[in-house]
Design a protein around this motif. Sequence first.
Motif, mmCIF file in Angstrom:
data_model
loop_
_atom_site.group_PDB
_atom_site.id
_atom_site.type_symbol
_atom_site.label_atom_id
_atom_site.label_comp_id
_atom_site.label_asym_id
_atom_site.label_seq_id
_atom_site.Cartn_x
_atom_site.Cartn_y
_atom_site.Cartn_z
ATOM 1 N N ASN B 12 0.924 -1.219 -0.092
ATOM 2 C CA ASN B 12 -0.176 0.053 0.081
ATOM 3 C C ASN B 12 0.879 1.252 -0.143
ATOM 4 O O ASN B 12 1.682 1.610 0.991
ATOM 5 C CB ASN B 12 -0.873 0.089 1.240
ATOM 6 C CG ASN B 12 -1.868 -1.144 1.412
ATOM 7 O OD1 ASN B 12 -2.619 -1.494 0.245
ATOM 8 N ND2 ASN B 12 -1.939 -2.045 2.312
ATOM 9 N N VAL B 13 0.875 2.240 -1.104
ATOM 10 C CA VAL B 13 1.587 3.115 -1.123
ATOM 11 C C VAL B 13 0.983 4.336 -1.409
ATOM 12 O O VAL B 13 -0.102 4.189 -2.313
ATOM 13 C CB VAL B 13 2.968 3.072 -2.351
ATOM 14 C CG1 VAL B 13 3.662 1.730 -1.937
ATOM 15 C CG2 VAL B 13 2.305 2.690 -3.635
ATOM 16 N N PRO B 14 1.486 5.608 -1.354
ATOM 17 C CA PRO B 14 0.724 6.650 -1.463
ATOM 18 C C PRO B 14 1.038 7.254 -3.089
ATOM 19 O O PRO B 14 2.166 6.826 -3.588
ATOM 20 C CB PRO B 14 1.396 7.875 -0.700
ATOM 21 C CG PRO B 14 2.483 7.478 -0.128
ATOM 22 C CD PRO B 14 2.588 5.844 -0.315
ATOM 23 N N GLU B 15 0.346 7.953 -3.743
ATOM 24 C CA GLU B 15 0.532 8.273 -4.838
ATOM 25 C C GLU B 15 1.853 9.229 -5.061
ATOM 26 O O GLU B 15 2.250 9.749 -4.194
ATOM 27 C CB GLU B 15 -0.339 9.409 -5.286
ATOM 28 C CG GLU B 15 -1.420 9.022 -6.042
ATOM 29 C CD GLU B 15 -2.631 10.184 -6.458
ATOM 30 O OE1 GLU B 15 -3.257 10.745 -5.839
ATOM 31 O OE2 GLU B 15 -2.802 10.342 -7.759
ATOM 32 N N GLY B 16 2.534 8.894 -6.094
ATOM 33 C CA GLY B 16 3.969 9.504 -6.361
ATOM 34 C C GLY B 16 5.107 8.774 -5.626
ATOM 35 O O GLY B 16 6.118 9.210 -5.615
ATOM 36 N N ALA B 17 4.771 7.643 -4.792
ATOM 37 C CA ALA B 17 5.974 6.877 -4.370
ATOM 38 C C ALA B 17 6.625 6.093 -5.227
ATOM 39 O O ALA B 17 5.959 5.889 -6.367
ATOM 40 C CB ALA B 17 5.167 6.025 -3.289
ATOM 41 N N GLY B 58 9.568 4.119 -19.485
ATOM 42 C CA GLY B 58 8.795 5.323 -18.797
ATOM 43 C C GLY B 58 9.157 5.126 -17.226
ATOM 44 O O GLY B 58 10.405 5.142 -16.783
ATOM 45 N N ARG B 59 8.014 4.949 -16.551
ATOM 46 C CA ARG B 59 8.381 4.994 -14.916
ATOM 47 C C ARG B 59 8.600 3.716 -14.450
ATOM 48 O O ARG B 59 8.844 3.508 -13.331
ATOM 49 C CB ARG B 59 6.869 5.432 -14.275
ATOM 50 C CG ARG B 59 6.471 6.849 -14.540
ATOM 51 C CD ARG B 59 5.225 7.223 -13.949
ATOM 52 N NE ARG B 59 4.136 6.459 -14.159
ATOM 53 C CZ ARG B 59 3.401 5.656 -13.583
ATOM 54 N NH1 ARG B 59 3.766 5.111 -12.395
ATOM 55 N NH2 ARG B 59 2.519 4.885 -14.317
ATOM 56 N N PHE B 60 8.742 2.679 -15.229
ATOM 57 C CA PHE B 60 9.044 1.228 -14.957
ATOM 58 C C PHE B 60 10.327 0.935 -15.328
ATOM 59 O O PHE B 60 10.752 0.995 -16.582
ATOM 60 C CB PHE B 60 8.023 0.357 -15.536
ATOM 61 C CG PHE B 60 6.407 0.668 -15.174
ATOM 62 C CD1 PHE B 60 5.793 1.732 -16.146
ATOM 63 C CD2 PHE B 60 5.980 -0.091 -14.278
ATOM 64 C CE1 PHE B 60 4.591 1.770 -15.620
ATOM 65 C CE2 PHE B 60 4.564 0.145 -13.761
ATOM 66 C CZ PHE B 60 3.939 1.283 -14.560
ATOM 67 N N THR B 61 11.049 0.188 -14.374
ATOM 68 C CA THR B 61 12.585 -0.431 -14.425
ATOM 69 C C THR B 61 12.587 -1.853 -14.304
ATOM 70 O O THR B 61 12.058 -2.021 -13.020
ATOM 71 C CB THR B 61 13.436 0.485 -13.741
ATOM 72 O OG1 THR B 61 13.417 1.889 -14.414
ATOM 73 C CG2 THR B 61 14.737 -0.029 -14.134
ATOM 74 N N ALA B 62 13.088 -2.534 -15.128
ATOM 75 C CA ALA B 62 13.327 -4.045 -14.741
ATOM 76 C C ALA B 62 14.545 -4.390 -14.877
ATOM 77 O O ALA B 62 15.429 -3.801 -15.738
ATOM 78 C CB ALA B 62 12.449 -5.014 -15.869
ATOM 79 N N LEU B 73 11.288 -5.142 -10.274
ATOM 80 C CA LEU B 73 10.429 -4.360 -10.989
ATOM 81 C C LEU B 73 10.430 -3.264 -10.153
ATOM 82 O O LEU B 73 10.036 -3.243 -9.017
ATOM 83 C CB LEU B 73 9.023 -4.766 -11.416
ATOM 84 C CG LEU B 73 8.160 -3.623 -11.977
ATOM 85 C CD1 LEU B 73 8.601 -3.305 -13.380
ATOM 86 C CD2 LEU B 73 6.742 -4.062 -12.138
ATOM 87 N N LEU B 74 10.794 -1.783 -10.652
ATOM 88 C CA LEU B 74 10.640 -0.635 -10.047
ATOM 89 C C LEU B 74 9.453 0.222 -10.580
ATOM 90 O O LEU B 74 9.713 0.598 -11.803
ATOM 91 C CB LEU B 74 11.955 0.033 -9.997
ATOM 92 C CG LEU B 74 12.218 1.249 -9.179
ATOM 93 C CD1 LEU B 74 12.470 1.002 -7.693
ATOM 94 C CD2 LEU B 74 13.622 2.160 -9.629
ATOM 95 N N ILE B 75 8.684 0.767 -9.745
ATOM 96 C CA ILE B 75 7.680 1.633 -10.278
ATOM 97 C C ILE B 75 8.115 2.921 -9.661
ATOM 98 O O ILE B 75 8.098 3.132 -8.523
ATOM 99 C CB ILE B 75 6.360 1.161 -10.051
ATOM 100 C CG1 ILE B 75 6.093 -0.091 -10.697
ATOM 101 C CG2 ILE B 75 5.338 2.240 -10.567
ATOM 102 C CD1 ILE B 75 4.465 -0.686 -10.286
ATOM 103 N N ARG B 76 8.282 3.958 -10.349
ATOM 104 C CA ARG B 76 8.459 5.416 -9.723
ATOM 105 C C ARG B 76 7.090 6.170 -10.022
ATOM 106 O O ARG B 76 6.277 6.004 -10.854
ATOM 107 C CB ARG B 76 9.793 6.149 -10.661
ATOM 108 C CG ARG B 76 10.904 5.809 -10.299
ATOM 109 C CD ARG B 76 11.994 6.300 -11.142
ATOM 110 N NE ARG B 76 11.858 6.133 -12.495
ATOM 111 C CZ ARG B 76 12.348 5.122 -13.222
ATOM 112 N NH1 ARG B 76 12.989 4.359 -12.507
ATOM 113 N NH2 ARG B 76 11.933 5.041 -14.895
ATOM 114 N N ASP B 77 7.025 7.158 -9.072
ATOM 115 C CA ASP B 77 6.094 8.292 -9.332
ATOM 116 C C ASP B 77 4.717 7.338 -9.431
ATOM 117 O O ASP B 77 3.951 7.537 -10.551
ATOM 118 C CB ASP B 77 6.241 8.975 -10.448
ATOM 119 C CG ASP B 77 5.205 10.338 -10.489
ATOM 120 O OD1 ASP B 77 5.067 10.822 -11.657
ATOM 121 O OD2 ASP B 77 4.578 10.701 -9.572
#
Lengths: 114, 110
Positions: B12-17, B58-62, B73-77
Amino acid sequence: EPEVTQTPSHQVTQMGQEVILRCVPISNHLYFYWYRQILGQKVEFLVSFYNNEISEKSEIFDDQFSVERPDGSNFTLKIRSTKLEDSAMYFCASSRDRGSYEQYFGPGTRLTVT
Amino acid sequence: RKEVEQDPGPFNVPEGATVAFNCTYSNSASQSFFWYRQDCRKEPKLLMSVYSSGNEDGRFTAQLNRASQYISLLIRDSKLSDSATYLCVVNTYNTDKLIFGTGTRLQVFP
Protein backbone atom coordinates in the motif's frame (compact mmCIF):
# COMPACT_ATOMS: atom_id res chain seq x y z
CA GLU A 1 -3.77 -2.43 -31.88
CA PRO A 2 -4.51 -6.10 -32.67
CA GLU A 3 -6.01 -8.10 -29.81
CA VAL A 4 -6.83 -11.66 -28.94
CA THR A 5 -10.59 -12.11 -28.61
CA GLN A 6 -12.51 -14.84 -26.79
CA THR A 7 -16.11 -15.99 -26.67
CA PRO A 8 -18.19 -16.42 -24.65
CA SER A 9 -17.13 -14.18 -21.77
CA HIS A 10 -19.01 -16.40 -19.33
CA GLN A 11 -20.20 -19.98 -19.73
CA VAL A 12 -22.28 -21.87 -17.19
CA THR A 13 -22.61 -25.61 -17.69
CA GLN A 14 -23.67 -28.68 -15.78
CA MET A 15 -21.20 -31.31 -14.67
CA GLY A 16 -20.67 -33.91 -17.39
CA GLN A 17 -21.56 -31.58 -20.26
CA GLU A 18 -19.21 -30.66 -23.09
CA VAL A 19 -18.10 -27.07 -23.58
CA ILE A 20 -16.22 -25.36 -26.38
CA LEU A 21 -14.34 -22.16 -25.68
CA ARG A 22 -13.44 -20.02 -28.66
CA CYS A 23 -10.55 -17.70 -29.39
CA VAL A 24 -9.38 -15.59 -32.29
CA PRO A 25 -5.62 -15.08 -31.96
CA ILE A 26 -3.76 -12.07 -33.34
CA SER A 27 -3.69 -12.53 -37.11
CA ASN A 28 0.05 -12.71 -37.82
CA HIS A 29 0.84 -14.88 -34.79
CA LEU A 30 1.87 -18.49 -35.26
CA TYR A 31 1.76 -19.95 -31.74
CA PHE A 32 -1.42 -20.30 -29.73
CA TYR A 33 -1.93 -21.21 -26.10
CA TRP A 34 -4.54 -21.96 -23.50
CA TYR A 35 -4.02 -21.16 -19.84
CA ARG A 36 -6.39 -21.35 -16.92
CA GLN A 37 -6.66 -19.54 -13.61
CA ILE A 38 -8.71 -20.98 -10.78
CA LEU A 39 -10.10 -18.21 -8.58
CA GLY A 40 -7.44 -16.97 -6.17
CA GLN A 41 -4.68 -19.03 -7.75
CA LYS A 42 -1.92 -18.43 -10.27
CA VAL A 43 -2.21 -18.67 -14.04
CA GLU A 44 -1.37 -22.20 -15.26
CA PHE A 45 -0.32 -23.40 -18.71
CA LEU A 46 -2.53 -25.98 -20.40
CA VAL A 47 -1.38 -26.38 -23.98
CA SER A 48 0.44 -24.79 -26.90
CA PHE A 49 -0.40 -25.27 -30.56
CA TYR A 50 1.66 -24.66 -33.67
CA ASN A 51 1.30 -25.65 -37.29
CA ASN A 52 -2.00 -27.42 -36.62
CA GLU A 53 -0.75 -29.67 -33.89
CA ILE A 54 -0.13 -29.64 -30.17
CA SER A 55 3.39 -28.46 -29.45
CA GLU A 56 3.41 -28.93 -25.71
CA LYS A 57 0.88 -29.77 -22.99
CA SER A 58 0.81 -29.83 -19.22
CA GLU A 59 -0.31 -32.64 -16.93
CA ILE A 60 -3.59 -30.76 -16.46
CA PHE A 61 -4.37 -31.23 -20.16
CA ASP A 62 -5.66 -34.80 -19.95
CA ASP A 63 -7.88 -36.79 -22.32
CA GLN A 64 -10.95 -34.73 -21.55
CA PHE A 65 -9.34 -31.68 -23.18
CA SER A 66 -8.73 -31.09 -26.86
CA VAL A 67 -7.78 -28.16 -29.06
CA GLU A 68 -8.49 -27.40 -32.67
CA ARG A 69 -7.97 -24.73 -35.27
CA PRO A 70 -11.07 -25.39 -37.38
CA ASP A 71 -10.42 -22.56 -39.82
CA GLY A 72 -7.88 -19.83 -40.50
CA SER A 73 -8.88 -17.66 -37.61
CA ASN A 74 -10.47 -19.58 -34.72
CA PHE A 75 -8.71 -21.63 -32.06
CA THR A 76 -10.89 -23.70 -29.75
CA LEU A 77 -10.58 -25.54 -26.46
CA LYS A 78 -13.04 -28.39 -25.89
CA ILE A 79 -13.69 -29.95 -22.52
CA ARG A 80 -15.53 -33.21 -23.13
CA SER A 81 -17.11 -33.98 -19.78
CA THR A 82 -16.80 -31.07 -17.39
CA LYS A 83 -16.09 -31.52 -13.70
CA LEU A 84 -16.68 -29.10 -10.85
CA GLU A 85 -12.94 -28.53 -10.61
CA ASP A 86 -12.85 -27.28 -14.21
CA SER A 87 -14.47 -24.05 -13.00
CA ALA A 88 -11.90 -21.34 -13.77
CA MET A 89 -11.00 -18.47 -16.08
CA TYR A 90 -9.65 -19.81 -19.35
CA PHE A 91 -7.29 -17.50 -21.20
CA CYS A 92 -6.23 -17.87 -24.79
CA ALA A 93 -2.90 -16.33 -25.80
CA SER A 94 -0.87 -16.01 -28.97
CA SER A 95 2.69 -15.10 -29.92
CA ARG A 96 4.70 -14.51 -33.08
CA ASP A 97 7.05 -17.30 -32.15
CA ARG A 98 7.35 -19.88 -29.41
CA GLY A 99 7.28 -19.36 -25.66
CA SER A 100 10.32 -17.16 -25.30
CA TYR A 101 8.52 -14.50 -27.26
CA GLU A 102 5.94 -12.19 -25.80
CA GLN A 103 2.54 -13.80 -25.41
CA TYR A 104 -0.60 -11.69 -25.58
CA PHE A 105 -3.69 -12.78 -23.71
CA GLY A 106 -7.36 -12.55 -24.52
CA PRO A 107 -9.95 -11.31 -22.00
CA GLY A 108 -10.80 -14.84 -20.89
CA THR A 109 -13.86 -17.05 -20.58
CA ARG A 110 -15.18 -17.61 -17.09
CA LEU A 111 -16.36 -21.23 -16.94
CA THR A 112 -18.69 -22.19 -14.12
CA VAL A 113 -19.51 -25.88 -13.73
CA THR A 114 -22.50 -26.62 -11.50
CA ARG B 1 10.49 -24.95 -3.97
CA LYS B 2 8.09 -22.95 -6.13
CA GLU B 3 9.21 -22.32 -9.71
CA VAL B 4 8.53 -18.59 -9.44
CA GLU B 5 8.20 -16.91 -6.05
CA GLN B 6 6.83 -13.50 -5.26
CA ASP B 7 5.83 -11.66 -2.11
CA PRO B 8 2.02 -11.55 -2.35
CA GLY B 9 1.81 -8.14 -0.63
CA PRO B 10 -0.29 -6.10 -0.57
CA PHE B 11 1.97 -3.11 -0.96
CA ASN B 12 0.00 0.00 0.00
CA VAL B 13 1.75 3.16 -1.21
CA PRO B 14 0.74 6.80 -1.65
CA GLU B 15 0.57 8.43 -5.06
CA GLY B 16 3.99 9.60 -6.18
CA ALA B 17 5.87 6.94 -4.21
CA THR B 18 8.49 4.60 -5.61
CA VAL B 19 7.85 0.91 -5.06
CA ALA B 20 9.89 -2.18 -5.91
CA PHE B 21 8.85 -5.80 -6.34
CA ASN B 22 11.13 -8.79 -6.34
CA CYS B 23 10.81 -12.25 -7.76
CA THR B 24 13.01 -15.36 -7.66
CA TYR B 25 12.93 -18.33 -10.01
CA SER B 26 14.22 -21.81 -9.36
CA ASN B 27 15.14 -23.15 -12.81
CA SER B 28 18.56 -22.01 -13.99
CA ALA B 29 17.56 -22.94 -17.55
CA SER B 30 15.05 -20.09 -17.58
CA GLN B 31 15.74 -17.89 -20.56
CA SER B 32 13.02 -15.26 -20.93
CA PHE B 33 11.50 -13.09 -18.28
CA PHE B 34 8.49 -10.83 -18.21
CA TRP B 35 6.39 -8.67 -15.97
CA TYR B 36 2.65 -8.74 -16.55
CA ARG B 37 -0.01 -6.81 -14.70
CA GLN B 38 -3.42 -8.24 -13.92
CA ASP B 39 -6.43 -6.25 -12.82
CA CYS B 40 -9.10 -7.99 -10.78
CA ARG B 41 -10.78 -10.74 -12.84
CA LYS B 42 -9.09 -9.58 -16.04
CA GLU B 43 -6.45 -11.06 -18.30
CA PRO B 44 -2.70 -10.71 -17.71
CA LYS B 45 -1.39 -7.78 -19.73
CA LEU B 46 2.23 -7.65 -20.77
CA LEU B 47 3.97 -4.81 -18.99
CA MET B 48 7.52 -5.42 -20.16
CA SER B 49 10.07 -8.04 -21.07
CA VAL B 50 13.14 -8.16 -18.85
CA TYR B 51 16.55 -8.13 -20.48
CA SER B 52 19.90 -9.11 -18.99
CA SER B 53 21.18 -5.54 -19.16
CA GLY B 54 18.08 -4.20 -17.45
CA ASN B 55 15.54 -2.06 -19.20
CA GLU B 56 13.31 0.91 -18.62
CA ASP B 57 9.94 1.90 -20.01
CA GLY B 58 8.81 5.27 -18.74
CA ARG B 59 8.27 4.99 -14.98
CA PHE B 60 8.99 1.25 -14.98
CA THR B 61 12.43 -0.31 -14.64
CA ALA B 62 13.12 -4.04 -14.73
CA GLN B 63 16.33 -5.77 -13.68
CA LEU B 64 17.54 -9.34 -14.04
CA ASN B 65 20.26 -11.03 -12.01
CA ARG B 66 20.91 -14.44 -13.57
CA ALA B 67 23.52 -15.44 -11.00
CA SER B 68 21.04 -14.95 -8.14
CA GLN B 69 18.01 -15.99 -10.26
CA TYR B 70 16.29 -12.80 -9.27
CA ILE B 71 14.10 -10.31 -11.15
CA SER B 72 12.90 -6.93 -9.98
CA LEU B 73 10.42 -4.28 -11.05
CA LEU B 74 10.66 -0.66 -9.92
CA ILE B 75 7.76 1.72 -10.35
CA ARG B 76 8.50 5.42 -9.90
CA ASP B 77 5.96 8.17 -9.30
CA SER B 78 3.12 5.71 -8.62
CA LYS B 79 -0.30 6.56 -10.03
CA LEU B 80 -3.70 5.42 -8.79
CA SER B 81 -4.02 3.51 -12.08
CA ASP B 82 -0.97 1.41 -11.18
CA SER B 83 -3.09 -0.44 -8.59
CA ALA B 84 -3.11 -4.04 -9.81
CA THR B 85 -1.42 -7.39 -9.27
CA TYR B 86 2.04 -7.65 -10.83
CA LEU B 87 2.94 -11.07 -12.15
CA CYS B 88 6.50 -12.28 -12.53
CA VAL B 89 6.63 -14.67 -15.48
CA VAL B 90 9.38 -16.94 -16.75
CA ASN B 91 9.94 -19.11 -19.81
CA THR B 92 12.40 -21.98 -19.78
CA TYR B 93 14.70 -22.87 -22.65
CA ASN B 94 13.09 -25.05 -25.31
CA THR B 95 9.57 -24.93 -23.90
CA ASP B 96 6.51 -23.01 -24.99
CA LYS B 97 4.91 -22.35 -21.66
CA LEU B 98 5.04 -19.33 -19.44
CA ILE B 99 5.39 -20.04 -15.73
CA PHE B 100 3.61 -17.51 -13.58
CA GLY B 101 4.23 -16.40 -10.04
CA THR B 102 1.24 -15.86 -7.79
CA GLY B 103 1.63 -12.10 -8.13
CA THR B 104 2.27 -9.11 -5.90
CA ARG B 105 -0.66 -6.86 -5.19
CA LEU B 106 -0.12 -3.11 -5.34
CA GLN B 107 -2.61 -0.59 -3.99
CA VAL B 108 -1.85 3.09 -4.62
CA PHE B 109 -3.85 5.49 -2.47
CA PRO B 110 -4.45 9.26 -2.91
